[in-house]
Design an enzyme around this catalytic site. Structure first.
Site, PDB file in Angstrom:
ATOM      1  N   ASP A  65     -88.973 -61.762  84.888  1.00  0.00           N
ATOM      2  CA  ASP A  65     -90.344 -61.243  84.865  1.00  0.00           C
ATOM      3  C   ASP A  65     -90.538 -60.228  83.736  1.00  0.00           C
ATOM      4  OD1 ASP A  65     -90.531 -62.692  87.182  1.00  0.00           O
ATOM      5  OD2 ASP A  65     -91.285 -61.047  88.417  1.00  0.00           O
ATOM      6  N   HIS A 207     -85.355 -59.167  85.277  1.00  0.00           N
ATOM      7  CA  HIS A 207     -86.362 -58.795  84.270  1.00  0.00           C
ATOM      8  C   HIS A 207     -85.739 -58.869  82.879  1.00  0.00           C
ATOM      9  CE1 HIS A 207     -87.781 -57.083  88.050  1.00  0.00           C
ATOM     10  NE2 HIS A 207     -89.002 -57.183  87.553  1.00  0.00           N
TER      11      HIS A 207
HETATM   12 NI    NI Z   1     -93.339 -57.611  87.132  1.00  0.00          NI
END
Ligand code: NI
Length: 240
Positions: A65, A207
């Site tokens: 993400d 991430h």
């Molecule tokens: Ni996010």
């Protein structure tokens, strides 16, 4: 509508592959927004049967993400390519716009691009109209770069009202393993949290804007590939 169609397609694939007859009520309860439920039902009904057919790799999905990130995403893509792994990137629209080359590279190297809103808004704290605009702007940005509109979305913080979710023409994806990589920024801790929990059909949340997360992802792949896991994109996890 897309969700229903995909759910039906998904179960057709499972039935074709395994001959398992799934209880209709179970099928009806399946929704892609509940990744844990997907994992449990699929694992329970399919993996046991699949093993009878020999060495079928256990599927698992890595998701990244908040990128693309100029300092980290390129190195992650290099590592994924070297390991012949495909992953899913839930991009922030404004980051995609800022980094079109990286966005295009993600797409061209066979990874799946999902929508993570344009400015990483908390969709539970804005109007439906505003949330919809954030998603559309992101989808248009991705389309302008890759030629394809994202079909899947992940709401920032995993938060999205039921009403908004039902009005979306996208498939909402959350996760089943969250090692809180953004909080620890400690590679070994992230690796340990993921590999000790990992099971077939898990969706791992990471991430691609932290060096430690990229290092962890590549180590996770090396460890789990040795244990017989195959890394696939989220749509492959659902539809294959
Ligand atoms: Ni996010």
């Amino acid at each position: 509508m897309i969700r229903c169609l995909c759910t039906i397609l998904y179960f057709f694939c499972i039935l074709n592959l395994t001959g398992v007859s799934l209880d209709f009520q179970v099928k009806e309860k399946m929704h892609y927004n509940n990744a844990q439920e997907v994992k449990e039902v699929v694992s329970e009904h399919v993996s046991g049967e699949m093993s009878e057919y020999g060495d079928v790799p256990k599927k698992i999905a890595l998701t990244f993400d908040d990128g693309p990130n100029v300092a980290c995403t390129g190195r992650l893509l290099d590592g994924l390519k070297k390991r012949n792994v495909r992953a899913t990137f839930f991009v922030i629209g404004k980051n995609a716009k800022k980094n079109p080359k990286l966005t295009k590279r993600i797409y061209e190297e066979g990874h799946m691009i999902g929508n993570h809103t344009y400015t990483h808004i908390d969709m539970s704290k804005v109007s439906e109209g505003k949330a919809g605009k954030e998603l559309k702007k992101t989808s248009r940005t991705v389309h302008a770069i890759t030629g394809e509109y994202p079909q899947y979305m992940r709401p920032p913080y995993g938060v999205c009202s039921q009403k908004l979710e039902e009005s979306l023409d996208m498939i909402l994806v959350r996760w089943t393993i969250d090692p809180l990589d953004w909080k620890t920024e400690n590679t070994n801790e992230i690796v340990k949290k993921v590999v000790t929990k990992a099971e077939e059909n898990d969706i791992i949340l990471l991430h691609d804007c932290y060096k430690s997360s990229v290092d962890a992802a590549l180590k996770i792949i090396d460890i789990l590939q040795k244990k017989g896991y195959e890394f696939v994109t989220v749509d492959e996890l659902f539809l294959d």
